[in-house]
Design a protein around this motif. Structure first.
Motif, short mmCIF file in Angstrom:
data_model
loop_
_atom_site.label_atom_id
_atom_site.label_comp_id
_atom_site.label_asym_id
_atom_site.label_seq_id
_atom_site.Cartn_x
_atom_site.Cartn_y
_atom_site.Cartn_z
N GLU A 3 -35.17 -62.38 23.00
CA GLU A 3 -37.39 -61.86 21.93
C GLU A 3 -38.42 -61.68 23.34
N PHE A 4 -37.54 -60.71 24.46
CA PHE A 4 -38.64 -59.88 24.77
C PHE A 4 -39.20 -58.55 24.58
N LYS A 5 -38.67 -58.57 23.24
CA LYS A 5 -38.72 -57.46 22.77
C LYS A 5 -39.98 -57.54 21.72
N VAL A 6 -40.58 -59.09 21.77
CA VAL A 6 -41.80 -59.08 20.92
C VAL A 6 -42.54 -58.72 22.54
N PRO A 7 -43.79 -57.57 21.76
CA PRO A 7 -44.41 -57.31 23.00
C PRO A 7 -46.07 -58.50 23.38
N GLN A 8 -46.53 -59.77 22.20
CA GLN A 8 -46.76 -60.38 22.60
C GLN A 8 -46.35 -60.99 23.80
N MET A 9 -45.26 -61.63 23.95
CA MET A 9 -44.32 -62.24 24.28
C MET A 9 -44.01 -61.70 26.12
N VAL A 15 -33.70 -59.32 32.85
CA VAL A 15 -35.50 -58.98 32.27
C VAL A 15 -36.56 -59.66 33.23
N ILE A 16 -36.05 -60.56 33.59
CA ILE A 16 -37.87 -61.17 34.46
C ILE A 16 -37.76 -60.15 35.90
N PHE A 39 -46.60 -71.12 32.36
CA PHE A 39 -44.99 -71.77 31.65
C PHE A 39 -46.07 -70.55 30.42
N SER A 40 -44.90 -71.03 29.93
CA SER A 40 -45.05 -70.35 28.45
C SER A 40 -43.64 -70.83 27.66
N ALA A 41 -43.62 -71.61 26.04
CA ALA A 41 -42.18 -72.20 25.11
C ALA A 41 -41.86 -70.98 24.98
N LEU A 42 -41.90 -69.43 24.43
CA LEU A 42 -41.47 -68.34 24.08
C LEU A 42 -40.12 -68.20 25.16
N GLY A 43 -39.15 -67.95 24.05
CA GLY A 43 -37.93 -67.13 25.31
C GLY A 43 -36.73 -67.80 25.16
N HIS A 44 -36.26 -68.68 24.16
CA HIS A 44 -35.18 -68.85 24.03
C HIS A 44 -34.04 -68.43 24.07
#
Length: 215
Positions: free
Chosen positions: A196-202, A24-25, A187-192
């Motif tokens: 979760e990359f489908k969440v647009p804000q994240m 994804v990255i 750094f972002s703590a989101l993304g287990h």
């Protein structure tokens, strides 16, 4: 504008889907005109030309690293190579290496309740990394971290105490940036997991943060 280069290294605990997240990255950065290298494991950190990269993205959880490789990574970041990442892939990469944690600005220690619903609150709405995004609800692990008080917090979350009564009302950084030597660190703590990359804000916070961190 010259093309920037990024190294993405991944591995460790499979629960964080390191390979899927690395893809994804990789795609995200290529879409931003980065030349990327995606490598499994930490041996790549020992390479002599590590400091030629404009950005390094760690996607390893609970891994070990040789001292020479870690020293090489720290030196490259201090000299100006950007460091950026998310969740345990960056916030719990080398649990036994305080030099790495000092560079990141924090270290994961708990996620009370495991996968839960919680709120992410933007604390610096004028910062380009989070501008226009606004507060949002999130469903994942709510990270409790030991943090460097010098970090520049862009978003935070508040613990309710439902799963650990003694932390009721604690405000915990979720997204931050800071400086390490000549480098920018994000750094972002989101993304287990990769989904979760489908969440647009994240997705947008990570995209902007990595671009900002790159030399």
């Amino acid at each position: 504008m010259p093309q920037k280069s990024a190294l993405i290294f991944y591995g460790g605990w499979e629960g964080h889907e390191p390979e899927a997240c690395a893809k994804v990255i990789d795609t995200m950065l290529r879409n931003e005109n980065f030349n990327t290298e995606r490598v499994e494991g930490t041996d790549c950190l020992a390479r002599e030309d590590l400091d030629r990269f404009d950005l390094i993205v760690p996607l390893c959880t609970q891994t070990t690293v040789e001292k020479d490789a870690l020293d090489n990574l720290v030196a490259a970041i201090a000299a100006g190579t950007g460091l950026g990442g998310f969740h345990g892939g960056m916030g719990d990469t080398f649990r036994m290496e305080p030099a790495y944690q000092f560079m990141v600005g924090g270290q994961w220690v708990a996620h009370p309740g495991n996968i839960i619903d919680y709120r992410v609150n933007i604390t610096k709405p004028d910062d380009p990394v989070v501008e226009g995004i606004g507060d949002f609800d999130y469903h994942s692990e709510q990270y409790y971290m030991h943090i460097d008080p010098a970090i520049d917090v862009l978003a935070e979350t508040t613990f309710t105490g439902e799963h650990a009564a003694w932390i009721d009302g604690v405000k915990m950084p979720v997204v931050w940036k800071h400086r390490y030597g000549k480098a920018r660190v994000f750094f972002s703590a989101l993304g287990h997991v990769a989904d979760e990359f489908k969440v647009p804000q994240m997705y947008e916070i990570v995209r902007r943060g990595l671009i900002w961190a790159a030399r």
